[in-house]
Design an enzyme around this catalytic site. Structure first.
Site, PDB file in Angstrom:
ATOM      1  N   GLY A  11       0.829  -1.367   0.166  1.00 20.28           N
ATOM      2  CA  GLY A  11       0.168  -0.063  -0.092  1.00 20.28           C
ATOM      3  C   GLY A  11       0.877   1.307   0.056  1.00 20.28           C
ATOM      4  N   ASN A  51      -6.354  -5.610   7.399  1.00 17.54           N
ATOM      5  CA  ASN A  51      -5.991  -6.031   6.083  1.00 17.54           C
ATOM      6  C   ASN A  51      -7.328  -6.831   5.699  1.00 17.54           C
ATOM      7  OD1 ASN A  51      -5.264  -6.420   3.542  1.00 17.54           O
ATOM      8  ND2 ASN A  51      -3.890  -8.065   4.208  1.00 17.54           N
ATOM      9  N   GLY A  52      -7.866  -6.285   4.666  1.00 18.44           N
ATOM     10  CA  GLY A  52      -9.150  -7.243   4.059  1.00 18.44           C
ATOM     11  C   GLY A  52     -10.452  -6.395   4.055  1.00 18.44           C
TER      12      GLY A  52
END
Length: 585
Positions: free
Chosen positions: A52, A125-126
């Site tokens: 990211g 995250n996800g």
């Protein structure tokens, strides 16, 4: 109680769908209470920067006082010297993010914080797929959700559940694991998270399918900052649970961060498992919190997102990409046995490993024909087709001597919209290539990903309702070859060591939804969720958000969505540069 100073307009409505994200998360707890974790967090986030490049943040805990800094930008830009001096403490978590379905506001940069109970921060995250239901549940509990981020829902769910469980038992270990069990029973989707609980410790867990990656490691305190020295390979799970030694702990999205920081990789967090490091006892506790958990990691991690030097669920990402290249060569030789390929050229950087092995299998020379400018963002996540086309030319330049008069095979990790592939094929022709062939280390992407990767709506995917001949015509090459899905799965699965099932669940199944349309959490393409996803992910909607043209009637966030910096005492300061304050009063 701790509180966070901010000047932000309250949102009076919410988006119908949630923010999705592919991110990198990191958590550290050092045994030495006088030590500072900030430099380790900075270094670890830098190693995870490939996950990211839109925003970065970290929060540290210093004797019950929390220090938070987050903003849009790369790790090296967000954290300056004066920020690092303020980010004191021996425990902390960090996060890097790229923008997908949500906004790029730094209000949604992580870690996120809530003050009750204890003071809790999350790095996530996800993507959750049942956010409407979870939002209604939180409103029923009179908890305020201030952004469109599903990460904030996870934060509030954890806080509310921990508050409830802490009142029923004095055993914090039991409270934490009961909390995680409740979250896994409520949340649907793919997620890996790391929580900092002020005065309590670190908590990390992974969804019951293990879709998103999470690993943990340790080192003896007296190892200092050794990186190339002898790692404490004799530390075991029993050592961590006993707490008889002073041990430092790390939780990270990828093993490469653990390696780089000089820690010993213990293992991957299992699907449905939670890890709790108690800062008061130094003990590490683990527990399976989801019944019938079954490992099914996202196979796109191996294709594209993960660094090649990472180990994920017992599989070397580098070796899996070598296998992908071998499988590609076998298919090309099978489909085009009389091919006239002169040279194999990778599209930097992810496809380089697969292209090298593909060239070997074809008996053709491997050459570097494109040079990459490393300071341009990844193009398939850039909103707007015109922006993507311009970005390709800025990002890559050709070495014309490698193309002139040759029949070239270009190898990429995947083809998403086809915008990048079309521009690259044209660049190869402009450089003098006689013929241009194209192959993808991944199968055709025909379906959206709902677990944290911003793969576009179906209509924007080049493989949507097109065969390989039509795709080749669309991107302007002689022919295109895609990896077969069975070959991709075998490329990864064949490396997995399934002999030690106590330490690692057998790796036999993957989430292949963007290729197959089969979602391991049970969603189907006709569900209402996908209609909402289309409304949020299509290019027109993204462009409106970038132009501050809100499509949901909500007021714009003040100060570009950033929280104000009331604890920065420097002269001539700006809100964009300062740390946010979380103080105990």
């Amino acid at each position: 109680a701790p509180f966070i100073h901010h000047q932000q307009k309250l949102e009076d409505s919410r988006q119908a769908a949630t923010t999705t994200k592919m991110c990198g998360i990191l958590g550290l707890l050092l045994a030495d209470k006088e030590a500072n974790v900030n430099q380790l967090l900075f270094d670890g986030l830098t190693v995870l920067q490939h996950r990211g490049q839109d925003a970065a943040g970290m929060v540290t805990a210093e004797r019950l006082r929390l220090h938070l800094r987050k903003d849009n930008g790369l790790v090296r830009d967000v954290f300056q010297q004066h920020h690092m001096l303020e980010l004191r403490g021996n425990m902390g978590i960090g996060h890097v993010r790229y923008p997908t379905a949500g906004t790029s506001s730094c209000a949604e940069a992580q870690p996120l914080y809530t003050n009750y109970p204890y003071g809790i921060c999350v790095a996530h995250n996800g993507n959750l797929t049942n956010t409407d239901e979870l939002y209604d549940h939180m409103i029923g509990k009179q908890r305020h959700v201030n952004t469109d981020s599903d990460s904030e829902l996870l934060l509030n769910l954890f806080a509310e559940s921990l508050k409830s469980n802490s009142t029923t038992t004095d055993n914090m270990v039991d409270s934490v694991f009961a909390t995680v069990s409740e979250i896994m029973g409520q949340c649907k989707g793919g997620y890996a998270t790391c929580y900092l609980v002020n005065g309590v410790g670190l908590v990390g867990f992974r969804d019951p399918h293990g879709i998103r990656p999470l690993t943990f490691g340790c080192r003896r305190q007296n190892n200092g900052n050794k990186i190339n020295g002898n790692a404490p390979a004799d530390l075991t799970i029993e050592d961590l649970e006993n707490g008889n030694e002073a041990i430092d702990y790390v939780v990270a999205s990828e093993s490469v961060a653990i390696d780089t920081l000089g820690f010993q990789l213990v293992r991957d967090v299992k699907p449905g498992e939670a890890i709790f490091v108690d800062m008061n006892t130094g003990k590490c506790h683990t527990k399976m919190c989801a019944p019938n958990a079954q490992l099914a990691p996202c196979i796109f991690e191996y294709v594209y997102f993960a660094r090649p030097d990472s180990i994920m669920d017992g599989v070397s990402v580098y070796e899996s990409r070598l296998n992908m290249g071998s499988k590609l060569a076998e298919k090309i030789n099978r489909v085009y046995p009389n091919h006239d390929i002169d040279v194999v050229i990778p599209i930097p950087d992810t496809s380089r490993t697969s292209a090298l092995q593909c060239a070997y299998g074809l008996g053709c020379p491997f050459r570097e024909g494109f040079i990459k400018n490393r300071y341009i963002a990844r193009t398939f996540i850039m909103p707007g087709q015109a922006t993507r086309k311009k970005s390709v030319r800025l990002k890559l330049n050709t070495i014309k001597s490698e193309f002139a008069g040759r029949n070239v095979l270009l190898v990429d990790d995947s083809i998403v919209r086809g915008t990048t592939a079309h521009e690259i094929v044209q660049m190869a022709r402009d450089a003098g290539a006689a013929k241009v062939y194209f192959c993808s280390a991944a199968p055709p992407i025909r379906y959206p990903n709902i677990y944290g990767i911003d793969i576009p709506t179906r209509e924007e995917l080049i493989a949507y309702e097109r065969n390989e001949e039509q795709i080749a015509q669309k991107i302007g090459c002689e022919w295109v070859v895609y990896q077969d899905l069975d070959d991709l799965v075998d490329s990864v699965k064949s490396i997995a060591d399934n002999s030690n099932n106590e330490a690692q669940q057998p790796l036999t199944t993957f989430d292949t939804s963007c290729f197959s349309g089969t979602y391991v959490t049970g969603e189907s393409m006709g569900d209402e969720y996908f209609t909402k996803l289309f409304a949020l992910r299509n290019d027109d909607a993204k462009q409106k958000r970038l132009g501050n043209g809100n499509t949901d009637g909500k007021p714009q966030q003040s100060n570009a969505g950033c929280e104000s910096a009331s604890n920065d005492t420097r002269n001539n300061k700006s809100n964009e540069d300062a740390c946010e304050s979380i103080t105990n009063l």
